[in-house]
Design a protein around this motif. Structure first.
Motif, PDB file in Angstrom:
ATOM      1  N   GLN A 272      48.070 -37.948 -92.516  1.00 29.85           N
ATOM      2  CA  GLN A 272      48.927 -36.830 -92.883  1.00 29.85           C
ATOM      3  C   GLN A 272      50.299 -36.946 -92.237  1.00 29.85           C
ATOM      4  OE1 GLN A 272      48.028 -34.656 -95.189  1.00 29.85           O
ATOM      5  NE2 GLN A 272      50.064 -33.745 -95.111  1.00 29.85           N
ATOM      6  N   GLU A 273      50.315 -37.381 -90.955  1.00 29.27           N
ATOM      7  CA  GLU A 273      51.590 -37.537 -90.247  1.00 29.27           C
ATOM      8  C   GLU A 273      52.441 -38.635 -90.895  1.00 29.27           C
ATOM      9  OE1 GLU A 273      50.510 -36.214 -85.678  1.00 29.27           O
ATOM     10  OE2 GLU A 273      49.843 -38.150 -86.413  1.00 29.27           O
ATOM     11  N   GLN A 274      51.779 -39.746 -91.277  1.00 32.66           N
ATOM     12  CA  GLN A 274      52.507 -40.823 -91.957  1.00 32.66           C
ATOM     13  C   GLN A 274      53.113 -40.307 -93.265  1.00 32.66           C
ATOM     14  OE1 GLN A 274      50.325 -44.488 -92.467  1.00 32.66           O
ATOM     15  NE2 GLN A 274      49.101 -44.081 -90.667  1.00 32.66           N
ATOM     16  N   LYS A 275      52.302 -39.545 -93.997  1.00 34.01           N
ATOM     17  CA  LYS A 275      52.750 -39.012 -95.280  1.00 34.01           C
ATOM     18  C   LYS A 275      53.957 -38.084 -95.085  1.00 34.01           C
ATOM     19  CE  LYS A 275      50.925 -36.771 -99.422  1.00 34.01           C
ATOM     20  NZ  LYS A 275      49.728 -36.241-100.082  1.00 34.01           N
ATOM     21  N   GLU A 276      53.865 -37.211 -94.065  1.00 33.51           N
ATOM     22  CA  GLU A 276      54.955 -36.263 -93.802  1.00 33.51           C
ATOM     23  C   GLU A 276      56.237 -36.988 -93.407  1.00 33.51           C
ATOM     24  OE1 GLU A 276      53.309 -33.662 -90.893  1.00 33.51           O
ATOM     25  OE2 GLU A 276      52.054 -32.572 -92.340  1.00 33.51           O
ATOM     26  N   LEU A 277      56.089 -38.037 -92.561  1.00 31.19           N
ATOM     27  CA  LEU A 277      57.258 -38.809 -92.134  1.00 31.19           C
ATOM     28  C   LEU A 277      57.976 -39.430 -93.325  1.00 31.19           C
ATOM     29  CD1 LEU A 277      56.161 -40.718 -88.899  1.00 31.19           C
ATOM     30  CD2 LEU A 277      58.109 -39.196 -89.110  1.00 31.19           C
ATOM     31  N   GLN A 278      57.182 -40.041 -94.210  1.00 32.63           N
ATOM     32  CA  GLN A 278      57.787 -40.711 -95.351  1.00 32.63           C
ATOM     33  C   GLN A 278      58.354 -39.716 -96.355  1.00 32.63           C
ATOM     34  OE1 GLN A 278      55.502 -44.195 -96.854  1.00 32.63           O
ATOM     35  NE2 GLN A 278      54.181 -43.753 -95.127  1.00 32.63           N
TER      36      GLN A 278
ATOM     37  N   ILE B 204      54.322 -44.013 -99.602  1.00 35.65           N
ATOM     38  CA  ILE B 204      54.228 -43.035-100.685  1.00 35.65           C
ATOM     39  C   ILE B 204      55.252 -43.413-101.755  1.00 35.65           C
ATOM     40  CG2 ILE B 204      54.349 -40.591-101.280  1.00 35.65           C
ATOM     41  CD1 ILE B 204      53.708 -40.052 -98.299  1.00 35.65           C
ATOM     42  N   GLY B 205      54.819 -44.226-102.688  1.00 37.58           N
ATOM     43  CA  GLY B 205      55.712 -44.715-103.735  1.00 37.58           C
ATOM     44  C   GLY B 205      55.097 -45.925-104.412  1.00 37.58           C
ATOM     45  N   ASN B 206      55.855 -46.581-105.292  1.00 36.79           N
ATOM     46  CA  ASN B 206      55.343 -47.750-106.002  1.00 36.79           C
ATOM     47  C   ASN B 206      55.702 -49.046-105.258  1.00 36.79           C
ATOM     48  OD1 ASN B 206      58.059 -48.059-106.515  1.00 36.79           O
ATOM     49  ND2 ASN B 206      57.901 -47.695-108.718  1.00 36.79           N
TER      50      ASN B 206
ATOM     51  N   ASP C  54      48.869 -57.852-108.864  1.00 31.28           N
ATOM     52  CA  ASP C  54      49.820 -57.788-109.974  1.00 31.28           C
ATOM     53  C   ASP C  54      50.895 -56.758-109.637  1.00 31.28           C
ATOM     54  OD1 ASP C  54      51.182 -57.279-112.380  1.00 31.28           O
ATOM     55  OD2 ASP C  54      49.415 -57.793-113.577  1.00 31.28           O
ATOM     56  N   ARG C  55      52.052 -57.230-109.190  1.00 29.16           N
ATOM     57  CA  ARG C  55      53.100 -56.334-108.686  1.00 29.16           C
ATOM     58  C   ARG C  55      53.675 -55.448-109.784  1.00 29.16           C
ATOM     59  NH1 ARG C  55      56.517 -61.081-106.470  1.00 29.16           N
ATOM     60  NH2 ARG C  55      55.684 -61.848-108.428  1.00 29.16           N
ATOM     61  N   TYR C  56      53.810 -55.982-110.978  1.00 28.40           N
ATOM     62  CA  TYR C  56      54.328 -55.188-112.096  1.00 28.40           C
ATOM     63  C   TYR C  56      53.356 -54.055-112.415  1.00 28.40           C
ATOM     64  CZ  TYR C  56      57.054 -54.509-116.409  1.00 28.40           C
ATOM     65  OH  TYR C  56      57.869 -54.005-117.404  1.00 28.40           O
ATOM     66  N   PHE C  57      52.062 -54.369-112.449  1.00 25.65           N
ATOM     67  CA  PHE C  57      51.013 -53.379-112.697  1.00 25.65           C
ATOM     68  C   PHE C  57      51.040 -52.298-111.615  1.00 25.65           C
ATOM     69  CE2 PHE C  57      46.591 -51.964-112.022  1.00 25.65           C
ATOM     70  CZ  PHE C  57      46.285 -51.491-113.285  1.00 25.65           C
ATOM     71  N   ILE C  58      51.187 -52.712-110.352  1.00 27.66           N
ATOM     72  CA  ILE C  58      51.259 -51.757-109.239  1.00 27.66           C
ATOM     73  C   ILE C  58      52.483 -50.861-109.416  1.00 27.66           C
ATOM     74  CG2 ILE C  58      51.559 -51.523-106.728  1.00 27.66           C
ATOM     75  CD1 ILE C  58      50.113 -54.263-106.469  1.00 27.66           C
ATOM     76  N   ASN C  59      53.605 -51.465-109.764  1.00 22.74           N
ATOM     77  CA  ASN C  59      54.845 -50.704-109.944  1.00 22.74           C
ATOM     78  C   ASN C  59      54.697 -49.643-111.028  1.00 22.74           C
ATOM     79  OD1 ASN C  59      57.146 -50.799-108.407  1.00 22.74           O
ATOM     80  ND2 ASN C  59      58.306 -52.038-109.837  1.00 22.74           N
ATOM     81  N   GLN C  60      53.951 -49.977-112.076  1.00 17.97           N
ATOM     82  CA  GLN C  60      53.806 -49.071-113.210  1.00 17.97           C
ATOM     83  C   GLN C  60      52.791 -47.964-112.954  1.00 17.97           C
ATOM     84  OE1 GLN C  60      55.564 -49.184-116.249  1.00 17.97           O
ATOM     85  NE2 GLN C  60      56.800 -50.619-115.086  1.00 17.97           N
ATOM     86  N   THR C  61      51.772 -48.219-112.110  1.00 21.81           N
ATOM     87  CA  THR C  61      50.636 -47.290-112.040  1.00 21.81           C
ATOM     88  C   THR C  61      50.418 -46.630-110.684  1.00 21.81           C
ATOM     89  OG1 THR C  61      49.140 -49.144-111.551  1.00 21.81           O
ATOM     90  CG2 THR C  61      49.358 -48.496-113.871  1.00 21.81           C
ATOM     91  N   ALA C  62      50.975 -47.165-109.610  1.00 24.10           N
ATOM     92  CA  ALA C  62      50.676 -46.625-108.269  1.00 24.10           C
ATOM     93  C   ALA C  62      51.637 -45.507-107.885  1.00 24.10           C
ATOM     94  CB  ALA C  62      50.735 -47.736-107.229  1.00 24.10           C
TER      95      ALA C  62
END
Length: 641
Positions: free
Chosen positions: A565-571, A523-525, A500-508
């Motif tokens: 952690q590296e992926q998170k830092e890059l983003q 790191i985002g919706n 459910d993309r709308y649900f993901i957008n609202q909660t993730a």
């Protein structure tokens, strides 16, 4: 206009489904029919399609136009293969092709008038065949089947061996290929993964005919429809715009009606108090004035009190204890069901308070991962570790811990004896159990209804780490919105699988995309995921062929070489750059506007005759020029990065 419904009435006994309902659909229009579960959406579709008689009113389809209808459940028992079944949608074209081949064979032995007659028929048929895209119909069949999630090796599977969801996809494919003038689609995105839903969106957006859709997929509706028809409490109301437009307008109308009702109630109480006071004076004039006011009060047409909706219920979801900062650590995890590898050597971490959505195609192993984390299935390799004071609450669609002999009400009240009857009913109402429904036995419920009871229990569990597998399945839009609000206010940690993309957008707050047997971290919706999907999939997944030397030199690396952690830092670094770029552009715009404003001021007589004001503006103009020079340089650096 292609379809019109005038004054439709339908009831089942005392239950009114629709009363004097009317709406119409224009040619090429994409519209949605929405409403709570059980409101009568599928019933209206069946009336329009002629599968169910109405109690009154009329359904008018424009003369010469065709209609296609996809019901939610399909009963297909043919022993034809998937490809053969879908191919029947092109029966007319196939028959035309056979006739053309037959004419070609016959013309070899003909001459004179007979040959000329055959040639005329042949030319007419080939022209019609070309108009109907006959030369490409096999490619079209393959494209639709693949778009709906079937692999080529599945094309030969007999239809009668398929699951209910697969049969629905076959029916949808057939319907799309027949290309009627108006499509009625009842929950078309059920049983589709994210890629197939995206494909269907594009197909419908480009569809030359009209489309009327019943769906609980708000993201899907936002992308496609320009009109929403709502059925609620037996009434039909039409709103222009997509789902978000409808939702906002409906809320505005509801708030206005509540305000109107409360204002009238306040005025009535005020008038009654004045009347009572006038009568208490017990004078002839005061009594006459009281009687006059009473007559005025009787003439007031009462505003009907707006009916309470499930949205008025609030779910409060709060963990009993706070976990440590490190909630889950997964290291080098692998799982396969030979010959299929689901995922291999995956590692990631989840911190306290994160809301993480796992997405990916059907069959990639999302649900399997959740089962491993809940020790329902063993991993082939690797480990996972839960942090300090972590208490898991698990919602698994296949393993509901429910007592078959209990009623729904007992299932909640026995596990949570401190809750009042009202609290239990409010919780169950949020999950679509109202009135006498709460006294149904668990054993008599459908799989979807049991899932909703399990979800209601989970919301009361006070766990600090919720792991949910498709939590919005079997919920209507209002219940989804209640759940979204509860999860957004939840201070614990959340990991879930959803389509459910709308649900993901609202909660993730973060997305893990399971692709190419590994995870790509966003790191985002969902909107952020869409924006960065192509770029990050290429950068992080293994065995991606580099298209040029320059891409190899750019330092792109695979997921196996990048820690979480590296992926998170890059983003995080990329998002910071984007924010700085945006701020720089906004500041440049402000200064440029001010610079032009100063130029305009300097030519005004009241300014250029005032030497002090001229000096102030000239000084400000120099400062603007200096700051702009710095900003332009910074913008170039940020843009090139």
């Amino acid at each position: 206009m292609i379809l019109a419904c005038h004054g439709i009435n339908k009831a089942f006994g005392e239950e009114i489904i629709v009363k004097d309902g009317s709406f119409h659909i224009e040619d090429h229009e994409k519209a949605a029919l929405v409403g709570p579960n059980g409101a009568g959406k599928s019933t209206i579709f069946k009336i329009i399609a002629g599968e169910l008689p109405s109690d009154g009113g009329s359904v008018i389809l424009t003369k010469g136009k065709t209609m296609g209808y996809l019901a939610q459940h399909q009963d297909m028992n043919t022993d034809r293969s998937i490809y053969e079944e879908v191919r029947t949608a092109k029966a007319d074209i196939i028959a035309m092709e056979q006739k053309i081949r037959q004419l070609e064979l016959e013309m070899k032995d003909l001459s004179g008038d007979s040959l000329e007659d055959h040639m005329d028929s042949y030319n007419r048929l080939t022209a019609a065949f070309e108009r109907e895209n006959g030369y490409a119909y096999e490619s079209e069949l393959t494209g639709v089947l693949k778009g709906l999630g079937f692999q080529e090796e599945e094309f030969t599977k007999p239809v009668n061996t398929l699951s209910g969801g697969q049969k629905t996809r076959v029916s949808l494919g057939k319907l799309l290929l027949t290309k009627p003038d108006i499509l009625l689609l009842d929950e078309p995105t059920n049983h589709l993964d994210l890629n197939s839903i995206t494909w269907l969106e594009t197909y419908i957006l480009n569809y030359p005919g009209a489309v009327l859709i019943v769906s609980h997929d708000r993201y899907f509706l936002n992308r496609i429809v320009t009109k929403v028809i709502e059925i609620e409490n037996g009434e039909l109301m039409t709103y222009s715009g997509n789902y978000t437009d409808y939702s906002q307008k409906k809320q505005q109308i509801r708030e206005a009606r509540i305000k109107e009702y409360l204002n009238q109630q306040q005025e009535i109480k005020h008038q009654e108090a004045v009347i009572e006071k006038l009568r208490s004076f017990n004078r002839e004039k005061s009594i006459k004035r009281a009687e006059s006011r009473e007559k005025m009060l009787e003439k007031i047409k009462p505003v009907e009190k707006p009916i309470e909706t499930n949205k008025d219920f609030q779910l409060k979801l709060e963990p009993a204890t706070i976990s440590g900062n490190d909630v889950l650590t997964v290291e080098h995890l692998s799982k396969a069901f030979p010959p299929q590898t689901l995922f291999s050597d995956i590692s990631f971490e989840i911190k306290r308070g994160e809301h993480v959505a796992i997405i990916g195609d059907n069959g990639t192993g999302k649900t399997t991962l959740l089962k491993i984390l809940n020790q329902v299935l063993p991993a082939d390799n690797g480990t996972f570790t839960l942090g300090t004071n972590v208490q898991i609450g698990y919602y698994d669609q296949e393993h509901h811990v429910l007592h078959m002999e209990k009623t729904i009400f007992e299932e909640i009240s026995d596990d949570y004896p401190t809750l009042t009857n009202t609290q239990i009913r409010n919780m169950l109402a949020a999950f679509l159990f109202t009135g006498d429904d709460v006294f149904k036995r668990i054993s008599d419920l459908s799989g979807g209804e049991r899932g909703r009871v399990s979800l209601a229990k989970l919301m009361l569990s006070e766990a600090n780490f919720l792991i949910l597998d498709e939590p919005t399945n079997h919920l209507d839009i209002t219940s989804k919105e209640i759940l979204e609000k509860a999860l957004n206010n939840y201070t614990g940690t959340l990991l879930y699988v959803s389509h459910d993309r709308y649900f993901i957008n609202q909660t993730a707050t973060r997305i893990l995309d399971l692709t190419h047997h590994t995870f790509v971290n966003y790191i985002g919706n969902y909107d952020y995921y869409l924006e960065k999907k192509e770029e990050l999939t290429a950068a992080y997944t293994e065995n991606i062929d580099m298209t040029s030397d320059s891409s190899t030199d750019s330092g792109e690396v695979s997921a196996s070489k990048l820690s979480w952690q590296e992926q998170k830092e890059l983003q995080a670094k990329e998002r910071k750059r984007q924010n700085e770029l945006k701020k720089t552009e906004e500041r440049i715009s402000v200064l440029e506007d001010r610079d032009r404003e100063i130029d305009d001021l300097m030519v005004q007589e009241e300014i250029f005759t005032n030497s002090v004001k001229c000096q102030e503006l000239a000084k400000e103009k120099v400062q603007i020029a200096e700051e702009l020079e710095t900003l332009y340089k910074n913008w170039e650096i940020l843009a090139e990065d």
